[in-house]
Design a protein around this motif. Structure first.
Motif, PDB file in Angstrom:
ATOM      1  N   MET A   1       0.849  -1.169   0.000  1.00 22.88           N
ATOM      2  CA  MET A   1       0.000   0.000   0.000  1.00 22.88           C
ATOM      3  C   MET A   1       0.897   1.236   0.000  1.00 22.88           C
ATOM      4  SD  MET A   1      -3.126   0.858   2.603  1.00 22.88           S
ATOM      5  CE  MET A   1      -4.497   0.110   1.789  1.00 22.88           C
ATOM      6  N   GLU A   2       0.574   2.161  -0.884  1.00 24.60           N
ATOM      7  CA  GLU A   2       1.403   3.357  -1.000  1.00 24.60           C
ATOM      8  C   GLU A   2       1.006   4.401   0.035  1.00 24.60           C
ATOM      9  OE1 GLU A   2       1.970   4.900  -4.886  1.00 24.60           O
ATOM     10  OE2 GLU A   2       1.690   2.941  -5.818  1.00 24.60           O
ATOM     11  N   ALA A   3       1.891   5.362   0.222  1.00 27.06           N
ATOM     12  CA  ALA A   3       1.677   6.375   1.258  1.00 27.06           C
ATOM     13  C   ALA A   3       0.414   7.180   1.008  1.00 27.06           C
ATOM     14  CB  ALA A   3       2.890   7.300   1.336  1.00 27.06           C
ATOM     15  N   TRP A   4       0.133   7.551  -0.244  1.00 31.50           N
ATOM     16  CA  TRP A   4      -1.047   8.360  -0.520  1.00 31.50           C
ATOM     17  C   TRP A   4      -2.322   7.595  -0.209  1.00 31.50           C
ATOM     18  CZ3 TRP A   4      -4.889   7.130  -3.938  1.00 31.50           C
ATOM     19  CH2 TRP A   4      -4.608   6.136  -4.876  1.00 31.50           C
ATOM     20  N   GLN A   5      -2.287   6.280  -0.399  1.00 36.12           N
ATOM     21  CA  GLN A   5      -3.466   5.467  -0.097  1.00 36.12           C
ATOM     22  C   GLN A   5      -3.721   5.421   1.413  1.00 36.12           C
ATOM     23  OE1 GLN A   5      -2.065   1.959  -2.126  1.00 36.12           O
ATOM     24  NE2 GLN A   5      -3.627   2.208  -3.742  1.00 36.12           N
ATOM     25  N   ILE A   6      -2.658   5.348   2.190  1.00 35.02           N
ATOM     26  CA  ILE A   6      -2.786   5.342   3.646  1.00 35.02           C
ATOM     27  C   ILE A   6      -3.330   6.683   4.126  1.00 35.02           C
ATOM     28  CG2 ILE A   6      -1.501   5.204   5.809  1.00 35.02           C
ATOM     29  CD1 ILE A   6       0.356   3.204   4.361  1.00 35.02           C
ATOM     30  N   ILE A   7      -2.839   7.778   3.543  1.00 38.82           N
ATOM     31  CA  ILE A   7      -3.303   9.112   3.928  1.00 38.82           C
ATOM     32  C   ILE A   7      -4.780   9.286   3.586  1.00 38.82           C
ATOM     33  CG2 ILE A   7      -3.063  11.579   3.432  1.00 38.82           C
ATOM     34  CD1 ILE A   7      -0.030  10.995   3.070  1.00 38.82           C
ATOM     35  N   VAL A   8      -5.181   8.872   2.399  1.00 37.95           N
ATOM     36  CA  VAL A   8      -6.584   8.993   1.994  1.00 37.95           C
ATOM     37  C   VAL A   8      -7.463   8.108   2.864  1.00 37.95           C
ATOM     38  CG1 VAL A   8      -8.229   8.503   0.124  1.00 37.95           C
ATOM     39  CG2 VAL A   8      -6.098   9.699  -0.368  1.00 37.95           C
ATOM     40  N   LEU A   9      -7.041   6.908   3.149  1.00 36.72           N
ATOM     41  CA  LEU A   9      -7.808   6.003   3.996  1.00 36.72           C
ATOM     42  C   LEU A   9      -7.957   6.577   5.409  1.00 36.72           C
ATOM     43  CD1 LEU A   9      -9.236   3.279   4.241  1.00 36.72           C
ATOM     44  CD2 LEU A   9      -7.061   2.297   4.944  1.00 36.72           C
ATOM     45  N   ALA A  10      -6.879   7.111   5.962  1.00 37.34           N
ATOM     46  CA  ALA A  10      -6.945   7.715   7.293  1.00 37.34           C
ATOM     47  C   ALA A  10      -7.888   8.918   7.284  1.00 37.34           C
ATOM     48  CB  ALA A  10      -5.550   8.133   7.750  1.00 37.34           C
ATOM     49  N   PHE A  11      -7.842   9.723   6.233  1.00 30.42           N
ATOM     50  CA  PHE A  11      -8.721  10.878   6.117  1.00 30.42           C
ATOM     51  C   PHE A  11     -10.184  10.450   6.057  1.00 30.42           C
ATOM     52  CE2 PHE A  11     -11.017  13.972   3.481  1.00 30.42           C
ATOM     53  CZ  PHE A  11     -10.808  15.123   4.221  1.00 30.42           C
ATOM     54  N   LEU A  12     -10.468   9.444   5.249  1.00 25.08           N
ATOM     55  CA  LEU A  12     -11.852   8.993   5.090  1.00 25.08           C
ATOM     56  C   LEU A  12     -12.394   8.300   6.335  1.00 25.08           C
ATOM     57  CD1 LEU A  12     -11.786   7.682   1.410  1.00 25.08           C
ATOM     58  CD2 LEU A  12     -12.750   9.819   2.280  1.00 25.08           C
ATOM     59  N   VAL A  13     -11.530   7.762   7.157  1.00 24.24           N
ATOM     60  CA  VAL A  13     -11.970   7.111   8.392  1.00 24.24           C
ATOM     61  C   VAL A  13     -12.005   8.111   9.541  1.00 24.24           C
ATOM     62  CG1 VAL A  13     -11.347   5.376  10.110  1.00 24.24           C
ATOM     63  CG2 VAL A  13     -11.201   4.826   7.680  1.00 24.24           C
ATOM     64  N   LEU A  14     -10.978   8.938   9.673  1.00 26.08           N
ATOM     65  CA  LEU A  14     -10.880   9.832  10.819  1.00 26.08           C
ATOM     66  C   LEU A  14     -11.773  11.063  10.714  1.00 26.08           C
ATOM     67  CD1 LEU A  14      -7.054   9.682  11.518  1.00 26.08           C
ATOM     68  CD2 LEU A  14      -8.901   8.477  12.697  1.00 26.08           C
ATOM     69  N   LEU A  15     -12.012  11.566   9.506  1.00 24.90           N
ATOM     70  CA  LEU A  15     -12.848  12.752   9.367  1.00 24.90           C
ATOM     71  C   LEU A  15     -14.273  12.517   9.872  1.00 24.90           C
ATOM     72  CD1 LEU A  15     -13.192  15.674   8.463  1.00 24.90           C
ATOM     73  CD2 LEU A  15     -13.797  14.799   6.202  1.00 24.90           C
ATOM     74  N   PRO A  16     -14.964  11.456   9.451  1.00 22.75           N
ATOM     75  CA  PRO A  16     -16.315  11.245   9.991  1.00 22.75           C
ATOM     76  C   PRO A  16     -16.331  11.040  11.504  1.00 22.75           C
ATOM     77  CG  PRO A  16     -15.981   9.906   8.036  1.00 22.75           C
ATOM     78  CD  PRO A  16     -14.661  10.505   8.386  1.00 22.75           C
ATOM     79  N   VAL A  17     -15.330  10.367  12.031  1.00 27.24           N
ATOM     80  CA  VAL A  17     -15.272  10.162  13.486  1.00 27.24           C
ATOM     81  C   VAL A  17     -15.076  11.501  14.196  1.00 27.24           C
ATOM     82  CG1 VAL A  17     -13.948   9.095  15.348  1.00 27.24           C
ATOM     83  CG2 VAL A  17     -14.471   7.790  13.283  1.00 27.24           C
TER      84      VAL A  17
END
Length: 55
Positions: A1-17
């Motif tokens: 998994m590339e760094a940008w994918q981890i950043i986008v995934l963290a954003f999509l999970v952490l923002l709603p929380v």
């Protein structure tokens, strides 16, 4: 998994929380069954009186 994918995934999970925690209505506390705990005070009326001309 590339760094940008981890950043986008963290954003999509952490923002709603983060938004859910920040905008939780009146920090409503729930019982284990999910029902709101009873309050000692009356909630304010949701609508202004019909004769209120303040705009």
């Amino acid at each position: 998994m590339e760094a940008w994918q981890i950043i986008v995934l963290a954003f999509l999970v952490l923002l709603p929380v983060a938004l859910m925690i920040d905008y939780w209505p009146d920090r409503e506390r729930l019982t284990a069954r999910g029902a709101p705990l009873p309050r000692d005070w009356r909630p304010a009326a949701r609508h202004a009186p019909a004769d209120d001309e303040h705009h």
